[in-house]
Write a protein that holds these residues in place. Structure first.
Motif, PDB file in Angstrom:
ATOM      1  N   ASP A  90       1.711  17.071   6.287  1.00 20.17           N
ATOM      2  CA  ASP A  90       1.065  17.233   4.987  1.00 20.17           C
ATOM      3  C   ASP A  90       1.108  18.725   4.644  1.00 20.17           C
ATOM      4  O   ASP A  90       0.487  19.545   5.329  1.00 20.17           O
ATOM      5  CB  ASP A  90      -0.375  16.729   5.064  1.00 20.17           C
ATOM      6  CG  ASP A  90      -1.023  16.627   3.697  1.00 20.17           C
ATOM      7  OD1 ASP A  90      -0.296  16.596   2.690  1.00 20.17           O
ATOM      8  OD2 ASP A  90      -2.268  16.554   3.640  1.00 20.17           O
ATOM      9  N   LEU A 119      -3.692   9.166   8.499  1.00 18.45           N
ATOM     10  CA  LEU A 119      -2.410   8.811   9.134  1.00 18.45           C
ATOM     11  C   LEU A 119      -2.515   8.879  10.648  1.00 18.45           C
ATOM     12  O   LEU A 119      -1.893   8.073  11.352  1.00 18.45           O
ATOM     13  CB  LEU A 119      -1.297   9.715   8.615  1.00 18.45           C
ATOM     14  CG  LEU A 119      -0.522   9.237   7.383  1.00 18.45           C
ATOM     15  CD1 LEU A 119       0.378   8.069   7.710  1.00 18.45           C
ATOM     16  CD2 LEU A 119      -1.442   8.913   6.230  1.00 18.45           C
ATOM     17  N   ALA A 120      -3.299   9.819  11.156  1.00 15.75           N
ATOM     18  CA  ALA A 120      -3.531   9.863  12.602  1.00 15.75           C
ATOM     19  C   ALA A 120      -4.196   8.580  13.063  1.00 15.75           C
ATOM     20  O   ALA A 120      -3.924   8.078  14.162  1.00 15.75           O
ATOM     21  CB  ALA A 120      -4.387  11.069  12.960  1.00 15.75           C
ATOM     22  N   TRP A 127       5.440  10.284  12.893  1.00 21.08           N
ATOM     23  CA  TRP A 127       5.114  11.665  12.524  1.00 21.08           C
ATOM     24  C   TRP A 127       4.639  11.713  11.073  1.00 21.08           C
ATOM     25  O   TRP A 127       5.125  10.962  10.230  1.00 21.08           O
ATOM     26  CB  TRP A 127       6.334  12.574  12.657  1.00 21.08           C
ATOM     27  CG  TRP A 127       6.696  12.900  14.068  1.00 21.08           C
ATOM     28  CD1 TRP A 127       7.626  12.264  14.847  1.00 21.08           C
ATOM     29  CD2 TRP A 127       6.140  13.939  14.876  1.00 21.08           C
ATOM     30  NE1 TRP A 127       7.673  12.835  16.088  1.00 21.08           N
ATOM     31  CE2 TRP A 127       6.773  13.869  16.136  1.00 21.08           C
ATOM     32  CE3 TRP A 127       5.162  14.914  14.656  1.00 21.08           C
ATOM     33  CZ2 TRP A 127       6.470  14.741  17.164  1.00 21.08           C
ATOM     34  CZ3 TRP A 127       4.850  15.788  15.689  1.00 21.08           C
ATOM     35  CH2 TRP A 127       5.503  15.701  16.928  1.00 21.08           C
ATOM     36  N   TYR A 128       3.703  12.622  10.797  1.00 20.42           N
ATOM     37  CA  TYR A 128       3.255  12.867   9.423  1.00 20.42           C
ATOM     38  C   TYR A 128       3.001  14.355   9.232  1.00 20.42           C
ATOM     39  O   TYR A 128       2.252  14.973  10.006  1.00 20.42           O
ATOM     40  CB  TYR A 128       1.973  12.095   9.113  1.00 20.42           C
ATOM     41  CG  TYR A 128       1.406  12.400   7.740  1.00 20.42           C
ATOM     42  CD1 TYR A 128       2.206  12.290   6.602  1.00 20.42           C
ATOM     43  CD2 TYR A 128       0.084  12.803   7.579  1.00 20.42           C
ATOM     44  CE1 TYR A 128       1.689  12.574   5.345  1.00 20.42           C
ATOM     45  CE2 TYR A 128      -0.437  13.073   6.324  1.00 20.42           C
ATOM     46  CZ  TYR A 128       0.377  12.958   5.213  1.00 20.42           C
ATOM     47  OH  TYR A 128      -0.125  13.248   3.959  1.00 20.42           O
ATOM     48  N   ALA A 156       0.050  13.695  13.458  1.00 17.93           N
ATOM     49  CA  ALA A 156      -0.211  14.195  12.102  1.00 17.93           C
ATOM     50  C   ALA A 156      -0.563  15.674  12.124  1.00 17.93           C
ATOM     51  O   ALA A 156      -1.422  16.110  12.905  1.00 17.93           O
ATOM     52  CB  ALA A 156      -1.346  13.399  11.457  1.00 17.93           C
ATOM     53  N   SER A 182      -4.523  15.087  19.789  1.00 20.63           N
ATOM     54  CA  SER A 182      -3.296  14.691  19.098  1.00 20.63           C
ATOM     55  C   SER A 182      -2.069  14.972  19.953  1.00 20.63           C
ATOM     56  O   SER A 182      -1.962  16.022  20.598  1.00 20.63           O
ATOM     57  CB  SER A 182      -3.162  15.447  17.771  1.00 20.63           C
ATOM     58  OG  SER A 182      -1.893  15.224  17.197  1.00 20.63           O
ATOM     59  N   THR A 217      -4.057  20.206  13.455  1.00 22.45           N
ATOM     60  CA  THR A 217      -4.070  18.826  13.922  1.00 22.45           C
ATOM     61  C   THR A 217      -5.475  18.546  14.458  1.00 22.45           C
ATOM     62  O   THR A 217      -6.411  19.257  14.110  1.00 22.45           O
ATOM     63  CB  THR A 217      -2.952  18.576  14.952  1.00 22.45           C
ATOM     64  OG1 THR A 217      -2.897  17.179  15.273  1.00 22.45           O
ATOM     65  CG2 THR A 217      -3.125  19.397  16.206  1.00 22.45           C
ATOM     66  N   ARG A 256      -4.230  13.607   6.566  1.00 24.73           N
ATOM     67  CA  ARG A 256      -3.863  13.835   7.974  1.00 24.73           C
ATOM     68  C   ARG A 256      -4.650  12.935   8.909  1.00 24.73           C
ATOM     69  O   ARG A 256      -4.081  12.288   9.796  1.00 24.73           O
ATOM     70  CB  ARG A 256      -4.096  15.307   8.336  1.00 24.73           C
ATOM     71  CG  ARG A 256      -3.988  15.593   9.838  1.00 24.73           C
ATOM     72  CD  ARG A 256      -3.970  17.074  10.138  1.00 24.73           C
ATOM     73  NE  ARG A 256      -5.099  17.790   9.583  1.00 24.73           N
ATOM     74  CZ  ARG A 256      -6.275  17.960  10.200  1.00 24.73           C
ATOM     75  NH1 ARG A 256      -6.479  17.417  11.400  1.00 24.73           N
ATOM     76  NH2 ARG A 256      -7.250  18.655   9.637  1.00 24.73           N
TER      77      ARG A 256
END
Length: 224
Positions: A121, A185-186, A118-119, A192, A146, A142, A182
């Motif tokens: 921001d 990291l995705a 998980w992320y 994310a 996702s 997102t 985002r």
């Protein structure tokens, strides 16, 4: 539960602290960043408050690992500006790409090490998304496909139940943003999400929304 503190981009003029919270049980890894833009104060205060609550024992991480960087862009924060260059355009645009800023490079190195599931921001924006669909204030963002969409939608529904004015309700946005934390990291496989509160709302309310949304994601990931 163990809490440690380290530095991103250590030894540079951009260095900034981050905190690692490790539970005693294996589980998901969640990364949280705030202050990528130095004038988005509610995101920073919310992240700092969550760190303080963990340090005081008011909340306990039951499973997994939580990593929080409360002020990613220290130079911009000290001047209370968005930041030049925009730090949220300096992350890799492709899986094989490179970050173009010491902080984004250090954040990506940390993310590759921990491989977060998980992320979050944390950000702020102009305009209420309920008033105009072009605005990003009061949104969770997102990208198409996702795996975060389901939980984000559930959290929006729960959060909106606590907000009396419909104009202040949150909405879901599904959109890419090249060079952003985002999307980078995705690209590593994280679910994310960008959290955006609206600047026109009182600071206290914005902090409360940010904290509540983070806590709901932590509960949804079964980390609390």
């Amino acid at each position: 539960m163990r809490i440690s503190r380290s530095m991103l981009a250590k030894g540079t003029s951009y260095q900034t602290p981050y905190h690692i919270v490790r539970s005693l049980r294996n589980g998901p890894v969640m990364l949280i960043s705030a202050g990528i833009h130095g004038n988005e104060i509610a995101s920073i205060r919310a992240a700092q408050n969550i760190i303080s609550r963990l340090q005081s024992g008011k909340i306990q991480l039951r499973r997994g690992t939580l990593i929080i960087a409360p002020i990613m862009n220290q130079l911009a924060y000290r001047k209370r500006i968005r930041g030049i260059p925009d730090l949220n355009r300096t992350f890799p645009r492709y899986a094989s790409g490179f970050a173009t800023h010491p902080v984004s490079a250090a954040w990506m190195k940390l993310a590759r090490r921990y491989q977060p599931s998980w992320y979050l921001d944390l950000h702020e924006a102009n305009g209420l998304s309920q008033v105009n669909a072009k605005y990003l204030g009061q949104t969770l963002i997102t990208h198409k496909g996702s795996r975060a969409v389901g939980m984000a939608g559930t959290i929006i529904a729960q959060t909106n139940k606590t907000i009396s004015k419909q104009a202040h309700h949150f909405n879901l946005r599904v959109k890419p943003l090249g060079g952003s934390a985002r999307m980078a990291l995705a690209g590593l496989g994280a679910r994310a999400v960008t959290v955006e509160t609206c600047w026109s709302l009182p600071l206290r309310s914005r902090i409360r929304y940010q904290e509540s949304i983070v806590m709901q994601f932590l509960h949804g990931a079964r980390m609390l």
